[in-house]
Motif scaffolding. Structure first.
Motif, PDB file in Angstrom:
ATOM      1  N   GLY A 252       0.837  -1.208   0.000  1.00  0.00           N
ATOM      2  CA  GLY A 252       0.000   0.000   0.000  1.00  0.00           C
ATOM      3  C   GLY A 252       0.868   1.252   0.000  1.00  0.00           C
ATOM      4  O   GLY A 252       0.575   2.224  -0.715  1.00  0.00           O
ATOM      5  N   ILE A 253       1.917   1.229   0.789  1.00  0.00           N
ATOM      6  CA  ILE A 253       2.806   2.397   0.863  1.00  0.00           C
ATOM      7  C   ILE A 253       3.471   2.621  -0.499  1.00  0.00           C
ATOM      8  O   ILE A 253       3.616   3.759  -0.969  1.00  0.00           O
ATOM      9  CB  ILE A 253       3.858   2.213   1.994  1.00  0.00           C
ATOM     10  N   ARG A 263      -8.781   4.086  -3.905  1.00  0.00           N
ATOM     11  CA  ARG A 263      -9.045   2.647  -4.059  1.00  0.00           C
ATOM     12  C   ARG A 263      -7.868   1.878  -4.669  1.00  0.00           C
ATOM     13  O   ARG A 263      -7.731   0.690  -4.445  1.00  0.00           O
ATOM     14  CB  ARG A 263     -10.331   2.407  -4.833  1.00  0.00           C
ATOM     15  N   GLU A 264      -7.031   2.589  -5.427  1.00  0.00           N
ATOM     16  CA  GLU A 264      -5.819   1.914  -5.948  1.00  0.00           C
ATOM     17  C   GLU A 264      -4.870   1.568  -4.808  1.00  0.00           C
ATOM     18  O   GLU A 264      -4.248   0.499  -4.797  1.00  0.00           O
ATOM     19  CB  GLU A 264      -5.049   2.844  -6.903  1.00  0.00           C
ATOM     20  N   ILE A 265      -4.751   2.499  -3.875  1.00  0.00           N
ATOM     21  CA  ILE A 265      -3.844   2.287  -2.738  1.00  0.00           C
ATOM     22  C   ILE A 265      -4.387   1.142  -1.875  1.00  0.00           C
ATOM     23  O   ILE A 265      -3.656   0.223  -1.492  1.00  0.00           O
ATOM     24  CB  ILE A 265      -3.721   3.595  -1.913  1.00  0.00           C
ATOM     25  N   ASP A 266      -5.679   1.209  -1.606  1.00  0.00           N
ATOM     26  CA  ASP A 266      -6.330   0.165  -0.801  1.00  0.00           C
ATOM     27  C   ASP A 266      -6.156  -1.197  -1.470  1.00  0.00           C
ATOM     28  O   ASP A 266      -5.807  -2.193  -0.823  1.00  0.00           O
ATOM     29  CB  ASP A 266      -7.822   0.500  -0.656  1.00  0.00           C
ATOM     30  N   HIS A 295     -10.009  11.592  11.698  1.00  0.00           N
ATOM     31  CA  HIS A 295     -10.536  11.026  10.454  1.00  0.00           C
ATOM     32  C   HIS A 295     -10.999  12.158   9.560  1.00  0.00           C
ATOM     33  O   HIS A 295     -11.955  12.868   9.888  1.00  0.00           O
ATOM     34  CB  HIS A 295     -11.706  10.074  10.733  1.00  0.00           C
ATOM     35  N   GLU A 296     -10.303  12.344   8.470  1.00  0.00           N
ATOM     36  CA  GLU A 296     -10.691  13.360   7.482  1.00  0.00           C
ATOM     37  C   GLU A 296     -10.853  12.652   6.143  1.00  0.00           C
ATOM     38  O   GLU A 296     -10.586  11.462   6.016  1.00  0.00           O
ATOM     39  CB  GLU A 296      -9.603  14.444   7.383  1.00  0.00           C
ATOM     40  N   CYS A 297     -11.280  13.399   5.152  1.00  0.00           N
ATOM     41  CA  CYS A 297     -11.365  12.800   3.832  1.00  0.00           C
ATOM     42  C   CYS A 297     -10.254  13.405   2.957  1.00  0.00           C
ATOM     43  O   CYS A 297      -9.764  14.477   3.291  1.00  0.00           O
ATOM     44  CB  CYS A 297     -12.740  13.049   3.207  1.00  0.00           C
ATOM     45  N   PRO A 298      -9.857  12.768   1.887  1.00  0.00           N
ATOM     46  CA  PRO A 298     -10.380  11.494   1.378  1.00  0.00           C
ATOM     47  C   PRO A 298      -9.766  10.278   2.077  1.00  0.00           C
ATOM     48  O   PRO A 298      -8.719  10.366   2.704  1.00  0.00           O
ATOM     49  CB  PRO A 298      -9.947  11.534  -0.096  1.00  0.00           C
ATOM     50  N   ASN A 299     -10.443   9.135   1.917  1.00  0.00           N
ATOM     51  CA  ASN A 299      -9.955   7.872   2.473  1.00  0.00           C
ATOM     52  C   ASN A 299      -9.213   7.069   1.427  1.00  0.00           C
ATOM     53  O   ASN A 299      -9.491   7.192   0.238  1.00  0.00           O
ATOM     54  CB  ASN A 299     -11.145   7.032   2.947  1.00  0.00           C
ATOM     55  N   ALA A 300      -8.299   6.234   1.896  1.00  0.00           N
ATOM     56  CA  ALA A 300      -7.701   5.230   1.002  1.00  0.00           C
ATOM     57  C   ALA A 300      -8.564   3.982   1.161  1.00  0.00           C
ATOM     58  O   ALA A 300      -8.203   3.049   1.884  1.00  0.00           O
ATOM     59  CB  ALA A 300      -6.258   4.976   1.379  1.00  0.00           C
ATOM     60  N   SER A 301      -9.713   4.004   0.508  1.00  0.00           N
ATOM     61  CA  SER A 301     -10.668   2.911   0.673  1.00  0.00           C
ATOM     62  C   SER A 301     -11.138   2.425  -0.692  1.00  0.00           C
ATOM     63  O   SER A 301     -10.980   3.121  -1.699  1.00  0.00           O
ATOM     64  CB  SER A 301     -11.887   3.396   1.470  1.00  0.00           C
TER      65      SER A 301
END
Ligand code: GLY
Ligand code: MN
Length: 354
Positions: A252-253, A263-266, A295-301
């Motif tokens: 992920g890193i 979503r690519e990172i996730d 918790h802020e946005c955006p998420n790595a989800s």
């Protein structure tokens, strides 16, 4: 540009004459100060009202806004009303992400003009941190790394999760953390399969993993880290899970950079755990942004399709949680750059056996 100027510069794009700031993190972002006050930022000026508890500090620390004392006779609302009328402000954005329904009704009744939800304006600016913000986050993270070193010397079989959590708080605050960025999570043995377990009276003992997730704030800015350590020798299965989680985190890193979709990172991390046979046990997202809020946005989800901005600060926290048995999570904090990322968490990720 300071943050007030940055907010003012965005107003035309959102069709706003002013932005009303009422939350702690909004105040901190705009002013670098928190005084439970009310801030109005217009295209060419700003007014900040606070009460007697904070006025002296505000006059000392706040620049870029006219500061007025709110009193029982002439409080925040009348002062804001006078300002709005004097400047003929009409369309006023507000922090719709944090304002309560009651708060909204009160502002709507008492202030002239039209209140317009404008959380996106602030979120967009706050998503990408500047050097001043990054310096505070690095300091918060360095304190957290030091606290981790200290807790390794403190943990002994027979202690409870609660005692370890309390000590983590002490270690961070005594080293310069202003407050915790969230209540520490300490989860031993089978409790480790609950990602957000609440530390309790569970005693730590040999043969257990202990997951510790903790962070502090420096001038409002958060750190966040998780390490899972073994007390006495882990089983082969525990070691395998640990190295799968670490490999997933590294993947992920490697995928984390400004411009990559969350979503690519996730997915880069999730793929590693799937291929190792643990996919079903990774039950949350790879990471979240953090800054003034934990918790802020955006998420790595897996749901985040927008590109992550350069300057975003995100957590990298894959985990494997095997219900009723044990869990492993490893979490660092990353600053996203154009060509990759900087990992600002310094603590070792090799499996530590106490
Ligand atoms: N470290 C706590 C959380 O990310 O929710
Ligand atoms: Mn986190």
């Amino acid at each position: 540009m300071n943050h007030i100027e940055k907010i003012a510069a965005q107003l035309p794009e959102y069709g706003l004459d002013a932005m009303l700031i009422t939350s702690e993190s909004g105040e901190r972002y705009a002013l670098g100060f928190h005084g439970e006050g009310l801030l109005l930022i217009t295209r060419d000026g700003a007014q900040y009202t606070t009460d007697g508890r904070y006025i002296e500090a505000a006059r000392e620390q706040v620049t870029g806004a006219e500061i007025l004392l709110s009193t029982p006779d002439r409080g925040h609302m009348p002062l804001a009303k006078e300002y709005i009328e004097a400047k003929a402000l009409h369309n006023i954005g507000f922090e719709s992400g944090s304002m309560t329904v009651d708060g909204y009704r009160k502002y709507e009744q008492e202030l002239p003009g039209i209140l317009t939800p404008a959380q996106k304006l602030l979120d967009g600016l706050r998503a990408s941190k500047d050097e001043g913000e990054l310096a505070l986050m690095r300091r918060a993270q360095a304190i957290t790394d030091e606290a981790f070193q200290a807790i390794l010397n403190f943990i002994r079989p027979g202690m409870t999760e609660r005692e370890i959590a309390a000590r983590l708080v002490y270690e961070m605050l005594s080293r310069g953390g202003d407050k915790v960025s969230f209540d520490p999570i300490v989860a031993a043995g089978a409790n480790g399969s609950r990602p957000h377990a609440v530390p309790g009276d569970q005693v730590v003992d040999t043969g257990m993993f202990i997951t510790m997730d903790f962070g502090c704030k420096v001038e409002g800015y958060c750190s966040d880290m998780t390490r899972t350590v073994a007390l006495g020798h882990p089983t082969q299965e525990m070691e395998e899970v640990y190295s799968a989680v670490l490999n997933a985190q590294k993947a992920g890193i490697n995928a984390a950079r400004g411009g990559a979709a969350g979503r690519e990172i996730d997915e880069a991390a999730r793929r590693v755990l799937r291929e190792a046979g643990y996919g079903e046990y990774f039950t949350h997202s790879f990471g979240h942004s953090l800054g003034l809020d934990i918790h802020e946005c955006p998420n790595a989800s897996s749901k985040e399709t927008r590109p992550m901005p350069v300057g975003a600060v995100i957590s990298a926290e894959p985990g494997v949680y095997i219900p009723g048995r044990f869990g492993v999570r490893i979490e660092d904090v990353l600053i996203l750059k154009e060509d990759g990322c900087e990992d600002i968490t310094r603590s070792s990720k090799d499996l530590i056996v106490l």
